[in-house]
Design a protein around this motif. Structure first.
Motif, PDB file in Angstrom:
ATOM      1  N   ARG A  97      22.748 -19.032 -27.103  1.00  0.00           N
ATOM      2  CA  ARG A  97      23.180 -19.420 -25.761  1.00  0.00           C
ATOM      3  C   ARG A  97      23.713 -18.206 -24.997  1.00  0.00           C
ATOM      4  O   ARG A  97      24.273 -17.280 -25.581  1.00  0.00           O
ATOM      5  N   HIS A  98      23.524 -18.225 -23.677  1.00  0.00           N
ATOM      6  CA  HIS A  98      24.000 -17.169 -22.779  1.00  0.00           C
ATOM      7  C   HIS A  98      23.331 -15.822 -23.052  1.00  0.00           C
ATOM      8  O   HIS A  98      23.919 -14.765 -22.827  1.00  0.00           O
ATOM      9  N   THR A  99      22.088 -15.871 -23.526  1.00  0.00           N
ATOM     10  CA  THR A  99      21.319 -14.641 -23.768  1.00  0.00           C
ATOM     11  C   THR A  99      20.157 -14.502 -22.790  1.00  0.00           C
ATOM     12  O   THR A  99      19.399 -13.531 -22.889  1.00  0.00           O
ATOM     13  N   ARG A 103      16.938 -19.156 -18.967  1.00  0.00           N
ATOM     14  CA  ARG A 103      16.309 -18.748 -17.701  1.00  0.00           C
ATOM     15  C   ARG A 103      14.826 -18.453 -17.911  1.00  0.00           C
ATOM     16  O   ARG A 103      13.983 -18.844 -17.097  1.00  0.00           O
ATOM     17  N   ASN A 138      28.528 -26.802 -18.540  1.00  0.00           N
ATOM     18  CA  ASN A 138      27.737 -25.585 -18.453  1.00  0.00           C
ATOM     19  C   ASN A 138      26.316 -25.864 -17.959  1.00  0.00           C
ATOM     20  O   ASN A 138      25.734 -25.042 -17.241  1.00  0.00           O
ATOM     21  N   SER A 139      25.763 -27.016 -18.342  1.00  0.00           N
ATOM     22  CA  SER A 139      24.397 -27.327 -17.913  1.00  0.00           C
ATOM     23  C   SER A 139      24.311 -27.496 -16.397  1.00  0.00           C
ATOM     24  O   SER A 139      23.328 -27.089 -15.766  1.00  0.00           O
ATOM     25  N   GLU A 141      26.267 -25.969 -14.264  1.00  0.00           N
ATOM     26  CA  GLU A 141      26.381 -24.609 -13.737  1.00  0.00           C
ATOM     27  C   GLU A 141      25.046 -23.866 -13.862  1.00  0.00           C
ATOM     28  O   GLU A 141      24.633 -23.149 -12.941  1.00  0.00           O
ATOM     29  N   PHE A 142      24.368 -24.036 -14.991  1.00  0.00           N
ATOM     30  CA  PHE A 142      23.071 -23.390 -15.206  1.00  0.00           C
ATOM     31  C   PHE A 142      22.055 -23.844 -14.167  1.00  0.00           C
ATOM     32  O   PHE A 142      21.376 -23.026 -13.538  1.00  0.00           O
ATOM     33  N   HIS A 145      22.669 -22.511 -10.762  1.00  0.00           N
ATOM     34  CA  HIS A 145      22.236 -21.110 -10.714  1.00  0.00           C
ATOM     35  C   HIS A 145      20.724 -21.012 -10.586  1.00  0.00           C
ATOM     36  O   HIS A 145      20.200 -20.051  -9.993  1.00  0.00           O
TER      37      HIS A 145
END
Length: 204
Positions: A97-99, A103, A138-139, A141-142, A145
């Motif tokens: 996650r967050h890598t 995206r 977080n989803s 927020e993702f 974005h």
């Protein structure tokens, strides 16, 4: 379909089911990100991949033969008038996650859906007014974005881990809405069209 720092995005295969299930199962067991309660069998999961690929993309992110995440689309609603809209899902190995893998997967999914003629990407996301051990936002927020907007919220509609969770719909429009809208291609039709174009290139 695309590559970035040795991470390749490709179409999922039924044989990927064990690896994808290893990614998905912790989300079922430990989180409220999915409202599914019971981890499906490998056979059931392979069937989900097969059924999805009849009409929609199902993509995996792979690095050195290891699958790090996956994304797919499904029908937003069964009625014919909704054929230009899909519901999307993305799951990334929790150690990754967050890598940026999410995206990569989302961009590839969006590009593929655009090529099919899909116009609306919709995400159904569990949310909470107070972060707990099973869910953060977080989803949301993702997706914000990624260019989605919030279009609706349902309150206390999902019950898991003895907790009531809300659910939101988020939407991203990715194409022009016209009065004479062409019917979208299925994913199978898109792949066949790409194969034919590749054959023509080799003949030129």
């Amino acid at each position: 379909m695309s590559a970035h720092t040795e991470i390749t995005i490709r179409t999922a295969r039924e044989s990927d089911a064990p690896a994808l299930l290893n990614i998905y199962a912790p989300y079922i067991v430990n989180t409220a990100i999915t409202f599914e309660y019971i981890v499906p069998s490998t056979e059931e999961f392979a069937g989900r991949i097969r059924r999805t690929l009849q009409k929609y993309p199902y993509l995996v992110a792979e690095q050195q033969n290891k699958i790090l995440g996956y994304a797919y689309a499904g029908p937003f609603h069964e009625r014919a008038a909704y054929d230009w809209a899909v519901e999307t899902s993305i799951y990334v190995d929790q150690t990754q996650r967050h890598t940026g893998i999410g995206r990569l997967l989302h961009d590839a999914l969006e590009h593929t859906l655009q090529a099919q003629g899909i116009l609306n990407m919709n995400a159904c996301i569990a949310c909470t007014s107070k972060e707990d051990p099973h869910l953060d936002n977080n989803s949301i927020e993702f997706h914000t974005h990624m260019g989605y907007r919030l279009v609706g919220e349902f309150y206390q509609c999902g019950y898991k881990f003895h907790t009531w969770y809300n659910m939101v719909w988020m939407e991203k429009q990715i194409g022009e809405h016209r009065k004479d809208q062409p019917v979208p291609l299925t994913f199978k039709e898109l792949l066949e069209s790409c194969r034919q174009q590749d054959k023509k290139k080799h003949l030129i």
